[in-house]
Design a protein around this motif. Structure first.
Motif, PDB file in Angstrom:
ATOM      1  N   VAL A  16       0.844  -1.196   0.000  1.00  0.00           N
ATOM      2  CA  VAL A  16       0.000   0.000   0.000  1.00  0.00           C
ATOM      3  C   VAL A  16       0.883   1.251   0.000  1.00  0.00           C
ATOM      4  O   VAL A  16       0.597   2.221  -0.716  1.00  0.00           O
ATOM      5  N   ALA A  17       1.952   1.224   0.786  1.00  0.00           N
ATOM      6  CA  ALA A  17       2.854   2.375   0.861  1.00  0.00           C
ATOM      7  C   ALA A  17       3.465   2.682  -0.502  1.00  0.00           C
ATOM      8  O   ALA A  17       3.721   3.846  -0.827  1.00  0.00           O
ATOM      9  N   ALA A  18       3.670   1.655  -1.308  1.00  0.00           N
ATOM     10  CA  ALA A  18       4.237   1.849  -2.640  1.00  0.00           C
ATOM     11  C   ALA A  18       3.279   2.610  -3.562  1.00  0.00           C
ATOM     12  O   ALA A  18       3.720   3.217  -4.545  1.00  0.00           O
ATOM     13  N   ILE A  19       1.986   2.577  -3.238  1.00  0.00           N
ATOM     14  CA  ILE A  19       0.978   3.298  -4.040  1.00  0.00           C
ATOM     15  C   ILE A  19       0.249   4.304  -3.143  1.00  0.00           C
ATOM     16  O   ILE A  19      -0.953   4.528  -3.281  1.00  0.00           O
ATOM     17  N   ARG A  20       0.977   4.895  -2.211  1.00  0.00           N
ATOM     18  CA  ARG A  20       0.365   5.711  -1.151  1.00  0.00           C
ATOM     19  C   ARG A  20      -0.544   6.820  -1.668  1.00  0.00           C
ATOM     20  O   ARG A  20      -1.614   7.023  -1.121  1.00  0.00           O
ATOM     21  N   PRO A  22      -2.262   7.269  -4.711  1.00  0.00           N
ATOM     22  CA  PRO A  22      -3.554   6.805  -5.232  1.00  0.00           C
ATOM     23  C   PRO A  22      -4.386   6.068  -4.177  1.00  0.00           C
ATOM     24  O   PRO A  22      -5.613   6.160  -4.178  1.00  0.00           O
ATOM     25  N   ALA A  23      -3.722   5.357  -3.267  1.00  0.00           N
ATOM     26  CA  ALA A  23      -4.471   4.654  -2.211  1.00  0.00           C
ATOM     27  C   ALA A  23      -5.151   5.651  -1.290  1.00  0.00           C
ATOM     28  O   ALA A  23      -6.316   5.469  -0.915  1.00  0.00           O
ATOM     29  N   ALA A  24      -4.456   6.726  -0.931  1.00  0.00           N
ATOM     30  CA  ALA A  24      -5.052   7.749  -0.065  1.00  0.00           C
ATOM     31  C   ALA A  24      -6.210   8.445  -0.780  1.00  0.00           C
ATOM     32  O   ALA A  24      -7.270   8.675  -0.186  1.00  0.00           O
ATOM     33  N   ALA A  25      -6.022   8.755  -2.058  1.00  0.00           N
ATOM     34  CA  ALA A  25      -7.099   9.392  -2.823  1.00  0.00           C
ATOM     35  C   ALA A  25      -8.317   8.472  -2.897  1.00  0.00           C
ATOM     36  O   ALA A  25      -9.461   8.927  -2.752  1.00  0.00           O
ATOM     37  N   LEU A  26      -8.077   7.192  -3.104  1.00  0.00           N
ATOM     38  CA  LEU A  26      -9.168   6.225  -3.151  1.00  0.00           C
ATOM     39  C   LEU A  26      -9.863   6.128  -1.804  1.00  0.00           C
ATOM     40  O   LEU A  26     -11.092   6.045  -1.741  1.00  0.00           O
ATOM     41  N   PHE A  27      -9.099   6.152  -0.715  1.00  0.00           N
ATOM     42  CA  PHE A  27      -9.688   6.115   0.621  1.00  0.00           C
ATOM     43  C   PHE A  27     -10.668   7.280   0.803  1.00  0.00           C
ATOM     44  O   PHE A  27     -11.808   7.081   1.240  1.00  0.00           O
ATOM     45  N   TYR A  28     -10.244   8.491   0.485  1.00  0.00           N
ATOM     46  CA  TYR A  28     -11.131   9.644   0.684  1.00  0.00           C
ATOM     47  C   TYR A  28     -12.312   9.613  -0.278  1.00  0.00           C
ATOM     48  O   TYR A  28     -13.413  10.026   0.086  1.00  0.00           O
ATOM     49  N   GLU A  29     -12.102   9.091  -1.466  1.00  0.00           N
ATOM     50  CA  GLU A  29     -13.219   8.915  -2.400  1.00  0.00           C
ATOM     51  C   GLU A  29     -14.264   7.983  -1.781  1.00  0.00           C
ATOM     52  O   GLU A  29     -15.464   8.268  -1.795  1.00  0.00           O
ATOM     53  N   ARG A  30     -13.811   6.866  -1.214  1.00  0.00           N
ATOM     54  CA  ARG A  30     -14.721   5.905  -0.584  1.00  0.00           C
ATOM     55  C   ARG A  30     -15.361   6.506   0.667  1.00  0.00           C
ATOM     56  O   ARG A  30     -16.544   6.298   0.928  1.00  0.00           O
ATOM     57  N   LEU A  31     -14.576   7.224   1.459  1.00  0.00           N
ATOM     58  CA  LEU A  31     -15.102   7.841   2.677  1.00  0.00           C
ATOM     59  C   LEU A  31     -16.249   8.783   2.350  1.00  0.00           C
ATOM     60  O   LEU A  31     -17.321   8.705   2.951  1.00  0.00           O
ATOM     61  N   PHE A  32     -16.036   9.664   1.381  1.00  0.00           N
ATOM     62  CA  PHE A  32     -17.061  10.657   1.032  1.00  0.00           C
ATOM     63  C   PHE A  32     -18.232  10.025   0.284  1.00  0.00           C
ATOM     64  O   PHE A  32     -19.359  10.512   0.377  1.00  0.00           O
ATOM     65  N   GLY A  51      -3.895  13.042   2.731  1.00  0.00           N
ATOM     66  CA  GLY A  51      -3.574  11.667   2.342  1.00  0.00           C
ATOM     67  C   GLY A  51      -2.200  11.244   2.851  1.00  0.00           C
ATOM     68  O   GLY A  51      -2.019  10.099   3.271  1.00  0.00           O
ATOM     69  N   GLN A  52      -1.258  12.178   2.840  1.00  0.00           N
ATOM     70  CA  GLN A  52       0.075  11.879   3.364  1.00  0.00           C
ATOM     71  C   GLN A  52      -0.010  11.593   4.863  1.00  0.00           C
ATOM     72  O   GLN A  52       0.655  10.683   5.370  1.00  0.00           O
ATOM     73  N   LYS A  53      -0.828  12.371   5.575  1.00  0.00           N
ATOM     74  CA  LYS A  53      -1.010  12.151   7.014  1.00  0.00           C
ATOM     75  C   LYS A  53      -1.661  10.788   7.269  1.00  0.00           C
ATOM     76  O   LYS A  53      -1.279  10.072   8.194  1.00  0.00           O
ATOM     77  N   LEU A  54      -2.643  10.442   6.459  1.00  0.00           N
ATOM     78  CA  LEU A  54      -3.316   9.151   6.591  1.00  0.00           C
ATOM     79  C   LEU A  54      -2.315   8.008   6.426  1.00  0.00           C
ATOM     80  O   LEU A  54      -2.269   7.093   7.251  1.00  0.00           O
ATOM     81  N   MET A  55      -1.514   8.078   5.379  1.00  0.00           N
ATOM     82  CA  MET A  55      -0.554   7.003   5.126  1.00  0.00           C
ATOM     83  C   MET A  55       0.515   6.950   6.221  1.00  0.00           C
ATOM     84  O   MET A  55       0.939   5.862   6.632  1.00  0.00           O
ATOM     85  N   PHE A  60       2.587   4.211  10.931  1.00  0.00           N
ATOM     86  CA  PHE A  60       2.929   4.281  12.355  1.00  0.00           C
ATOM     87  C   PHE A  60       2.256   3.136  13.109  1.00  0.00           C
ATOM     88  O   PHE A  60       2.886   2.446  13.911  1.00  0.00           O
ATOM     89  N   VAL A  61       0.977   2.923  12.836  1.00  0.00           N
ATOM     90  CA  VAL A  61       0.234   1.868  13.531  1.00  0.00           C
ATOM     91  C   VAL A  61       0.776   0.491  13.167  1.00  0.00           C
ATOM     92  O   VAL A  61       1.073  -0.320  14.046  1.00  0.00           O
ATOM     93  N   VAL A  62       0.924   0.234  11.880  1.00  0.00           N
ATOM     94  CA  VAL A  62       1.424  -1.079  11.458  1.00  0.00           C
ATOM     95  C   VAL A  62       2.833  -1.304  12.007  1.00  0.00           C
ATOM     96  O   VAL A  62       3.148  -2.384  12.496  1.00  0.00           O
TER      97      VAL A  62
END
Length: 143
Positions: A16-20, A22-32, A51-55, A60-62
């Motif tokens: 996921v970090a390798a595609i951080r 687009p993954a973050a953009a997709l997350f917010y798209e799904r969230l909204f 998105g950078q903060k999210l990743m 950090f958690v993982v």
């Protein structure tokens, strides 16, 4: 959380970090998409920075799953800060749904039931810590 689950989370997060971005953009798209009212919590926020903060938070958690005592205080502090942004308890469910949808879409057929279970377990742990911290911070002080 057992070592096998943690290893699964670590290796999948590396992908996921390798595609951080687009993954973050997709997350917010799904969230909204799941709750359009949440868009107002972000006001004029720079969503790329968000998105950078999210990743960074996910990393950090993982990264802290093998030593949870180092992660808990940060998650509790984050939960309390999120109260000031208007985050409510019900939002944690929506965020979890958006996270799992993002991962499912990002991994496709490789998002096995085992991987889904690992991420769900990790998110449930994080959201429980954060929800409990939020509740405690709102509780009246006992004199």
């Amino acid at each position: 959380m057992n070592d096998e689950t943690i290893h699964l989370l670590e290796t999948s997060f590396a992908e996921v970090a390798a595609i951080r971005e687009p993954a973050a953009a997709l997350f917010y798209e799904r969230l909204f998409a799941n709750d359009p009212s949440l868009r107002s919590l972000f006001g004029g926020a720079d969503m790329k920075a968000q998105g950078q903060k999210l990743m960074a938070a996910l990393g950090f958690v993982v990264g802290g799953l093998r030593k949870p005592a180092t992660v808990v205080p940060t998650l509790e502090s984050l939960a309390i800060r999120h109260l000031d942004y208007g985050v409510r308890d019900s939002h944690y469910t929506t965020v979890g749904t958006a996270l799992i949808e993002t991962l499912a879409l990002s991994f496709g057929a490789r998002f096995t039931p085992e991987l889904r279970k690992a991420w769900t377990e990790a998110y449930d742990l994080v959201s429980t810590i954060m929800r409990e911290a939020a509740v405690r911070s709102r509780a009246p002080a006992v004199a």
